[in-house]
Design a protein around this motif. Structure first.
Motif, short mmCIF file in Angstrom:
data_model
loop_
_atom_site.label_atom_id
_atom_site.label_comp_id
_atom_site.label_asym_id
_atom_site.label_seq_id
_atom_site.Cartn_x
_atom_site.Cartn_y
_atom_site.Cartn_z
N TYR A 127 0.83 -1.20 0.00
CA TYR A 127 0.00 0.00 0.00
C TYR A 127 0.87 1.26 0.00
O TYR A 127 0.57 2.24 -0.70
N PRO A 161 0.27 1.32 -4.25
CA PRO A 161 -1.13 1.08 -3.87
C PRO A 161 -2.00 0.56 -5.01
O PRO A 161 -2.98 -0.15 -4.78
N LEU A 212 -7.29 -1.49 -0.37
CA LEU A 212 -6.95 -0.08 -0.53
C LEU A 212 -7.88 0.78 0.32
O LEU A 212 -7.43 1.69 1.04
N ASP A 213 -9.17 0.48 0.27
CA ASP A 213 -10.14 1.23 1.09
C ASP A 213 -9.84 1.05 2.57
O ASP A 213 -9.95 1.99 3.37
N GLN A 240 -6.78 3.11 3.64
CA GLN A 240 -7.12 4.53 3.59
C GLN A 240 -8.00 4.92 4.76
O GLN A 240 -7.84 6.01 5.34
N GLN A 241 -8.92 4.03 5.13
CA GLN A 241 -9.75 4.29 6.31
C GLN A 241 -8.89 4.43 7.56
O GLN A 241 -9.09 5.32 8.38
N GLU A 253 -5.77 5.29 7.84
CA GLU A 253 -4.94 6.49 7.87
C GLU A 253 -5.76 7.76 8.05
O GLU A 253 -5.32 8.71 8.67
N SER A 254 -6.98 7.78 7.50
CA SER A 254 -7.76 9.02 7.51
C SER A 254 -8.65 9.16 8.72
O SER A 254 -9.21 10.23 8.93
#
Length: 576
Positions: free
Chosen positions: A25, A29, A37-38, A41-42, A44-45
């Motif tokens: 990733y 990525p 990937l989702d 991203q979840q 990290e965000s």
């Protein structure tokens, strides 16, 4: 992939797979499936205080995922993930490392709890990491996080719960234990009561030994923490509006429980040792089989009726009797939510693991026809069965491994830490009140003497009994702890003096023939019945008209009910 889906993959065995996916990733990525990937991203965000740790009450929550903040794309990028896995290992396997054996005969085992197991270098101990502890976002050093996990899961309370499939229940336990690190503070009044019960438990046994030498009593010595633990359970039950607690147990500690929990006059117990017979005491049973009932005023000021069931030499056979008694009391009192009547069962470790009736009781405990809102179980774990060590008596590590079939928690607690016992019982009572299922308290202690006081246990267990001989009592250990914490020595001295005065006065009464043995039967709800001579021949006949009346009623169905043809023939045969 939803955050909760990580539960399918996050464990010590597949950490490398997860790390590889995460490295992919970071570096490429586009090579990942969209779900992964989702997912990353979840992670990290997710801002602090949102995402996995901030979900409405009662909904599914993920209690294990940290807010993964990546500040650099290098060797440190995966540290939060590794810390997350380390925390999970503590929750899953910390109980193996808990210091629960007072004799230290079974050293704690370290399973997947080292930094090396999770690829964390020692030089990163001072690094700060974002993670989730007790359901809240926390930023701490690696060293601080490890210390918190050690205090929570590897101290004198070992909690087994990670096999529970219900995530909300598992998460509630995690929040409850981690928020106070299983060592939340206790008021001085509570600590003094713990000492009072602990001291009285030890004093009672020593008093019996000195004044009735050679008599069997199935001493509780080595397991004295059972008394403050039971007392705590009853106090907590009273605070929640419990009206009755029905207790079942075998021999060991029964006399102590009668005196220190059910408040039976010790003069009556001494009269049994003196064999001062009353007019109706010829039941042929022995003192460590007898039951008793009494009212107890709890710390909350509420009164709880206590009943200790009579139990002969069949150990765990009393369990379904107690559970059935509670079910009947609940039905009689319209206690449909099963919050006003509770069973409290005291088991021996070897008997609990070895007797099939325990499986039968557990298997039926959640059935509609038998549920009672949960039984509180205490295993008085002497780490021996008669003369047999655990390794020769069962095929499992714990005597409680059978319990996992119910998806309920088990707390293994060091009997030399009565405050840990109190806190673990708080968890048990809160769980029972919240979820109305069984819950288990494994009180790890020891048996100071043999199976009874006339046996010599060193013949078969010389190593264990050498350790027991040199081991200070729980009372001495706790008294030193209280004094070190600044409690007033005069308070402790007052407790000791009052306890000794009570026993000496009771012995004077027993020796002066002021009391006689009293077997507590045919009282309370049974007071309308009477004891009859078994050789008597009471009239049991019925006249013919009564028989005809009963036969007609027993074989007549309502007009609106059409029976199966075979049933109709059966009823016709019975009527004729």
């Amino acid at each position: 992939m939803h955050l909760n889906d990580i539960l399918c993959v996050v464990n010590s065995e597949n950490i490398e797979l997860l790390e590889q996916l995460y490295e992919t990733y970071l570096s490429n990525p586009s090579a990942l499936d969209k779900s992964w990937l989702d997912f990353f991203q979840q992670m990290e965000s997710s801002p602090a205080g949102t995402g996995a740790a901030n979900v409405s009450e009662g909904s599914e929550r993920n209690f294990y995922l940290p807010k993964l903040t990546v500040k650099e794309r290098g060797t440190m990028a995966d540290l939060p993930l590794k810390i997350m896995l380390l925390i999970q290992s503590y929750r899953r396997q910390g109980h193996y490392s808990a210091v629960t054996d007072p004799l230290s005969l079974t050293p704690p085992a370290r399973y997947h709890l080292s930094l090396e197991d999770h690829g964390i270098a020692a030089e990163h101990l001072g690094d700060e990491v974002d993670t989730i502890i007790a359901g809240k976002n926390v930023r701490d050093t690696v060293r601080g996080i490890v210390s918190r996990m050690e205090r929570t899961y590897c101290s004198t309370i070992g909690a087994e719960f990670f096999y529970i499939r219900n995530e909300e229940r598992r998460g509630w336990l995690i929040d409850r234990m981690e928020s106070g690190e299983n060592r939340w503070p206790l008021d001085s009044s509570v600590r003094l009561k713990i000492f009072d019960k602990l001291y009285r438990a030890e004093l009672f046994e020593k008093f019996l030994a000195s004044h009735f030498p050679g008599k069997k009593r199935f001493s509780l010595e080595g397991g004295e923490s059972l008394i403050p633990t039971m007392s705590a359970a009853i106090d907590m039950a009273g605070a929640r509006g419990m009206e009755q607690v029905v207790i079942g147990m075998a021999h060991r500690g029964r006399l102590n429980v009668l005196f220190n929990i059910l408040d039976k006059d010790p003069a009556l117990i001494f009269a049994e040792f003196n064999e001062n017979l009353g007019q109706k005491a010829g039941d042929g049973d022995v003192k460590y089989h007898l039951g008793y009932s009494n009212d107890a005023v709890t710390l909350s000021g509420n009164t709880v009726h206590l009943s200790l069931a009579f139990n002969p030499s069949h150990l765990e056979v009393i369990n379904p009797v107690v559970m059935g008694s509670v079910r009947a009391r609940q039905a009689r009192a319209n206690d449909h939510d099963r919050r006003r009547h509770m069973p409290l069962l005291i088991h021996g470790d070897a008997a609990f693991a070895g007797q099939g009736i325990n499986y039968e009781c557990l298997n039926m405990s959640n059935l509609d026809g038998y549920e009672i809102g949960g039984t509180v179980h205490i295993i008085c774990n002497n780490q021996i069965g008669f003369t047999t060590m655990p390794g020769d008596a069962r095929s499992t590590r714990y005597c409680t491994d059978l319990v996992k079939m119910l998806q309920v928690p088990i707390f293994h607690v060091n009997g030399d830490d009565p405050e840990a016992c109190y806190r673990a019982m708080q968890l048990c009572m809160e769980w029972r009140h919240r979820y109305r299922t069984d819950v288990f308290f494994d009180l790890v202690c020891y048996r100071k003497w043999g199976h009874n006081e006339t046996d010599e246990p060193a013949f078969t267990q010389p190593v264990m009994y050498r350790a027991i001989k040199d081991h200070p009592s729980s009372v001495k250990i706790y008294e030193q702890r209280l004094l070190a914490d600044g409690l007033d020595p005069a308070d402790l001295a007052g407790i000791k003096s009052t306890a000794m005065t009570q026993l000496e006065e009771a012995l004077r009464k027993a020796n002066s023939d002021e009391v006689r043995i009293q077997v507590q039967t045919m009282k309370g709800s049974w007071s309308g019945f009477s004891l009859e001579n078994p050789e008597s021949n009471p009239g049991t006949s019925l006249d013919e008209k009564k028989f005809d009346f009963l036969a007609e009623r027993l074989t007549t169905l309502p007009d609106y009910f059409e029976p199966h043809p075979k049933i109709k023939r059966l009823l016709d045969q019975r009527r004729s």
